[in-house]
Enzyme design. Structure first.
Site, mmCIF file in Angstrom:
data_model
loop_
_atom_site.group_PDB
_atom_site.id
_atom_site.type_symbol
_atom_site.label_atom_id
_atom_site.label_comp_id
_atom_site.label_asym_id
_atom_site.label_seq_id
_atom_site.Cartn_x
_atom_site.Cartn_y
_atom_site.Cartn_z
ATOM 1 N N THR A 63 23.720 -19.654 14.775
ATOM 2 C CA THR A 63 24.123 -20.682 13.595
ATOM 3 C C THR A 63 23.231 -20.689 12.357
ATOM 4 O O THR A 63 22.718 -21.749 12.437
ATOM 5 C CB THR A 63 24.766 -21.955 13.907
ATOM 6 N N ARG A 121 13.178 -14.608 13.407
ATOM 7 C CA ARG A 121 14.408 -15.231 12.926
ATOM 8 C C ARG A 121 13.844 -16.299 11.551
ATOM 9 O O ARG A 121 13.035 -17.158 11.992
ATOM 10 C CB ARG A 121 15.295 -16.039 13.710
ATOM 11 N N CYS A 160 15.516 -22.940 13.846
ATOM 12 C CA CYS A 160 15.858 -24.347 14.023
ATOM 13 C C CYS A 160 15.330 -25.171 12.782
ATOM 14 O O CYS A 160 16.152 -25.726 12.107
ATOM 15 C CB CYS A 160 15.434 -25.166 15.543
ATOM 16 N N VAL A 194 18.503 -18.512 23.480
ATOM 17 C CA VAL A 194 19.118 -19.608 24.006
ATOM 18 C C VAL A 194 19.965 -19.030 25.408
ATOM 19 O O VAL A 194 19.742 -19.586 26.407
ATOM 20 C CB VAL A 194 19.786 -20.308 23.217
ATOM 21 N N ASP A 201 27.260 -10.060 25.895
ATOM 22 C CA ASP A 201 26.589 -9.978 24.494
ATOM 23 C C ASP A 201 27.369 -8.711 23.980
ATOM 24 O O ASP A 201 27.878 -7.830 24.634
ATOM 25 C CB ASP A 201 25.160 -9.739 24.524
ATOM 26 N N ARG A 246 21.440 -4.515 24.159
ATOM 27 C CA ARG A 246 21.064 -5.463 24.846
ATOM 28 C C ARG A 246 21.115 -5.613 26.289
ATOM 29 O O ARG A 246 20.560 -5.914 26.957
ATOM 30 C CB ARG A 246 21.296 -6.909 23.938
ATOM 31 N N THR A 266 23.730 -24.903 17.488
ATOM 32 C CA THR A 266 23.652 -26.143 16.459
ATOM 33 C C THR A 266 24.707 -25.973 15.480
ATOM 34 O O THR A 266 24.899 -25.115 14.676
ATOM 35 C CB THR A 266 22.043 -25.868 15.866
#
Length: 420
Positions: free
Chosen positions: A81, A327, A256, A12, A30, A35, A116
């Site tokens: 989240t 994920r 999600c 995202v 980050d 990364r 979220t």
């Protein structure tokens, strides 16, 4: 000109940082130094942003030092989240990010959350932490907004700028500022919600609705299997009506759809309401891995293949096709179920990082399946490589009596031994 800071540079945050970095001074932050190092070298391991796009963000710099954040006036939080093993919301990353921002925020600054959450989380859980750490007062010294992410990993058609963005703010003036900020990079336009809570709720129901639609089709697949008719044929026939929704059965994972409904049900239960329909859909979808293994085992036993010590090949580990995102992949349910039977499992997925698969799930994917080795082969993820490989090449991995099961229904009904 205002300076932006994007907190969290995953699927995202990075696309967002790149788009803003084309127009505004932008700090990509980050906590993972590795990364930051790869992004500074012009490489994105998530494959969401091409090297040319990174190079085009002339005003974007990458940091893992909190001191750099003090330059910003607008902070956008895009941390994960997830849910815990009890399927409860895990606000840990959000809490840490909020406390960190409390150490750098200044009077007049704006914090925008994209992660979220359930309705109310921004102002009830996050903002008080910023107040505690900073000593500043909400809507007096600093302000907030919420603009839910709508990133679809691996989707090269629906990109950040071409998906309409919901925005909101803690005051009418801030709401307009937040809306104008996003409108400056989102070509598809924006929708300004009346409050942060409305924007939070809009996000969480988007994926809850999709989850329930897939649960319905999954349950239909269970019913049609008992009747003895092919689910895909039924769906294709029903799909000839103009308003029939084209959902397909399958495993429901990812960051999600398999997670967000639990944020809404958590809030509902906290308020004394039991969300029966949403939880029923979750139970159906969470049970699909078990159903697939049960069906494959039945097919193996019909061919007198002993499940214990059988060699099983699973094609695909990511939560969806043509992306490296692991994920909350529900393919792991199939792996674990077969392990409980005592089978030997090989996983082959050309999209995944072996180190990440080992770290997340204790799985070391094979570099290439051995020909003639397997008693059962399950196509779990419809990567282009597997579709192009075709059923004949896939069957070469198996022994003479090998069972081939196609979860994604991409190999052809007559070519496989079973499918959802």
């Amino acid at each position: 000109m205002q300076t932006l800071a994007i907190i969290g540079l995953g699927y995202v945050g990075l696309p967002l940082a790149v788009e803003f970095g084309k127009k505004y001074p932008t700090l990509g932050f980050d906590i993972n130094p590795a990364r930051i190092a790869e992004l500074q070298a012009g490489r994105d391991s998530t494959l969401e942003v091409e090297p040319e796009e990174l190079a085009a963000a002339k005003h974007l710099t990458f940091h893992h030092d909190i001191e750099a954040l003090k330059q910003a006036t607008v902070y956008i939080v895009t941390v994960p989240t997830p849910i815990d093993r009890h399927k409860r919301p895990d606000l840990g990353p959000l809490v840490k990010a909020s406390r960190m921002l409390g150490k750098v925020i200044k009077p007049g600054d704006i914090v925008i959350y994209e992660s979220t959450v359930y309705p109310g989380a921004t102002e009830e859980d996050c903002i008080p932490l910023i107040e505690q750490e900073s000593g500043l007062e909400y809507n007096v010294d600093f302000f907030a907004g919420y603009s839910p992410e709508r990133i679809n990993p691996g989707d090269k058609q629906h990109r950040l700028t071409t998906i309409k963005k919901v925005t909101s703010g803690s005051t009418p003036e801030v709401a307009e500022t937040v809306d104008q900020l996003y409108r400056s990079i989102i070509t598809a336009g924006t929708h300004k919600a009346s409050s942060i809570r409305v924007a939070e709720a809009a996000k969480v129901i988007e994926n809850t609705q999709r989850d329930l639609n897939i649960a319905l089709v999954n349950e239909l697949a269970l019913i049609f299997h008992r009747i003895g008719i092919d689910t895909l044929e039924v769906l294709e026939a029903a799909g000839t009506k103009w308003n029939f929704l084209p959902f397909r059965p399958g495993l429901v994972g990812g960051h999600c759809i398999g997670v967000d409904p639990y944020y809404l049900t958590h809030k509902a239960q906290e308020l004394g309401h039991t969300p029966e329909v949403i939880l029923a859909g979750r139970r159906i979808n969470d049970n699909m891995g078990h159903y697939v293994v049960t069906e494959v085992v039945k097919l193996m036993l019909k061919r007198r293949i002993h499940v214990e010590d059988a060699n099983v090949l699973i094609l695909g580990l990511t939560f969806k096709e043509n992306c490296p995102d692991l994920r909350n992949t529900r393919v792991i349910d199939i792996v674990n179920e077969f392990r409980d039977y005592g089978a030997n499992i090989d996983v082959y997925d050309p999209w995944v990082s072996s180190a990440e698969a080992e770290h997340e799930y204790g799985i070391t994917p094979v570099n290439e399946p051995a020909p003639g080795k397997y008693d059962a082969i399950i196509l779990a993820v419809a990567h282009n490589q597997f579709v192009e490989l075709g059923i004949e090449s896939i069957r070469r991995y198996g022994r003479r009596e090998c069972v081939v099961y196609d979860i994604k229904s991409v190999l052809g009904k007559s070519c496989v031994d079973g499918r959802l």
